[in-house]
Design an enzyme around this catalytic site. Structure first.
Site, PDB file in Angstrom:
ATOM      1  N   LYS A  53       0.844  -1.208   0.000  1.00 57.56           N
ATOM      2  CA  LYS A  53       0.000   0.000   0.000  1.00 57.56           C
ATOM      3  C   LYS A  53       0.873   1.249   0.000  1.00 57.56           C
ATOM      4  CE  LYS A  53      -3.812  -2.527   2.112  1.00 57.56           C
ATOM      5  NZ  LYS A  53      -4.616  -2.892   3.273  1.00 57.56           N
ATOM      6  N   GLN A  97      -4.585  -1.821   9.654  1.00 57.98           N
ATOM      7  CA  GLN A  97      -4.549  -3.111   8.961  1.00 57.98           C
ATOM      8  C   GLN A  97      -5.171  -4.202   9.842  1.00 57.98           C
ATOM      9  OE1 GLN A  97      -3.652  -3.500   5.787  1.00 57.98           O
ATOM     10  NE2 GLN A  97      -3.965  -5.706   5.775  1.00 57.98           N
ATOM     11  N   ASP A 120     -11.189   2.769   4.554  1.00 59.93           N
ATOM     12  CA  ASP A 120     -11.637   1.374   4.466  1.00 59.93           C
ATOM     13  C   ASP A 120     -13.159   1.268   4.431  1.00 59.93           C
ATOM     14  OD1 ASP A 120      -9.700  -0.671   4.294  1.00 59.93           O
ATOM     15  OD2 ASP A 120      -9.031  -0.255   6.334  1.00 59.93           O
TER      16      ASP A 120
HETATM   17  N1  GUN Z   1      -6.957  -6.907   5.835  1.00 62.15           N
HETATM   18  C1  GUN Z   1      -7.294  -7.575   4.702  1.00 62.15           C
HETATM   19  N2  GUN Z   1      -7.887  -6.742   3.817  1.00 62.15           N
HETATM   20  C2  GUN Z   1      -7.946  -5.523   4.414  1.00 62.15           C
HETATM   21  C3  GUN Z   1      -8.454  -4.253   4.000  1.00 62.15           C
HETATM   22  O1  GUN Z   1      -9.000  -4.076   2.903  1.00 62.15           O
HETATM   23  N3  GUN Z   1      -8.317  -3.257   4.909  1.00 62.15           N
HETATM   24  C4  GUN Z   1      -7.752  -3.430   6.131  1.00 62.15           C
HETATM   25  N4  GUN Z   1      -7.675  -2.384   6.945  1.00 62.15           N
HETATM   26  N5  GUN Z   1      -7.265  -4.603   6.548  1.00 62.15           N
HETATM   27  C5  GUN Z   1      -7.362  -5.638   5.684  1.00 62.15           C
END
Ligand code: GUN
Length: 287
Positions: A53, A97, A120
């Site tokens: 990311k 995350q 998110d």
């Molecule tokens: N863990 C797996 N996919 C995601 C996501 O799209 N966002 C976040 N914050 N954690 C994740």
């Protein structure tokens, strides 16, 4: 006849190009979009996702702030870090995350994030807006899947769609997005009886189980010329795999996503897009 391989990297690149232009535009208005990430503990997969990311942000000119926190952090310590980011006007998006270590509660954590910085789409506010067809910030994987449909000109009107996932990050937001496009959506899960019958009746199957010891979507389970979107990613027999074997499923499906290289790159691209949306929101209200 084999179907069409959906190349998530190519589609993600087209989203990134649009984001790059939007970043330049925001820069001219004195806004430098910035994403803050919070990674808690030592989960290697999560660390890789967060690194990807950050790299993607760098590619399109989005600044990043990286918070790596001890696995034993308390809920109140985490809340105060989120509060600081909420009130930091140089930060436009906040991503914690997931999954979290056991002592931390996912709802308490995600709902602490300002809805305006919720890239998110997990806060109650943004989830509510999505359910009311007023979404501004939507979870990245579901919106990435919608972008795939759009890119390939796949019309969802009247289509039977089966979701094999009911999570807050994937299945639930997808349900609303698909319904808005007039699809008939059935959400299946681990307690669903006759899963194969649901899949065989579906024009589109979107699967996200992520445990090959428990579940594999086989060609026998799908309808000829249906579309298979594989959201899962897990390690199985030393390989990264989805819920289906792409080489087999594509013999029967009209479109399918590979793993890796399908939905994964779209999730990252939509995070960039959400960060731009959040930066625009902040600039509009002068924060
Ligand atoms: N863990 C797996 N996919 C995601 C996501 O799209 N966002 C976040 N914050 N954690 C994740």
């Amino acid at each position: 006849m084999t179907g069409i391989k959906i190349d998530g990297k190519v589609i993600a690149q087209s989203v990134k190009e649009r984001v790059r232009k939007a970043v330049e535009e925001l820069n001219t208005q004195g806004v430098n979009p910035c994403l803050a990430t919070i990674l808690i503990g030592e989960n290697p997969a999560s660390a890789t996702y967060v690194k990807n990311k950050h790299n993607a942000c760098q590619e399109v000119g989005i600044a990043t702030k990286d918070h790596k926190l001890d696995a034993n952090i308390t809920q109140s310590e985490l809340s105060s870090i989120i509060d600081n980011l909420n009130s930091d006007s140089s930060v436009h998006g906040i991503l914690v995350q997931l999954p979290l270590p056991k002592q931390l509660d996912e709802f308490t954590t995600t709902s602490r994030i300002s809805p305006l910085k919720d890239v998110d789409g997990l806060t109650p506010h943004n989830v509510g807006l999505l359910a009311m067809k007023k979404a501004v910030l939507v979870a990245c994987t579901p919106s990435g899947i919608m972008e795939i449909f759009e890119y390939h000109g796949i019309n969802l009107d009247g289509k039977n769609v089966v979701l094999i996932n009911r999570s807050n990050l994937v299945g639930k937001p997808l349900y609303h997005l698909l319904l808005e496009k007039n699809a008939t959506v059935v959400t299946c899960h681990s307690r669903t009886k006759n899963l194969t019958e649901f899949c065989q009746a579906a024009d589109i199957v979107i699967t996200g189980v992520g445990d090959r010891n428990k579940f594999t979507l086989t060609p026998e389970m799908i309808k000829e010329d249906s579309i298979v979107i594989d959201v899962a990613i897990s390690r199985f027999q030393e390989k990264l795999v989805g819920d289906s074997d792409f080489d087999k499923i594509i013999q029967k499906a009209s479109f399918a996503t590979p793993v890796p290289g399908g939905v994964g790159p779209m999730t990252v691209a939509m995070l960039l897009k959400n960060t731009i949306t959040a930066a625009s929101l902040s600039s509009q209200i002068g924060r």
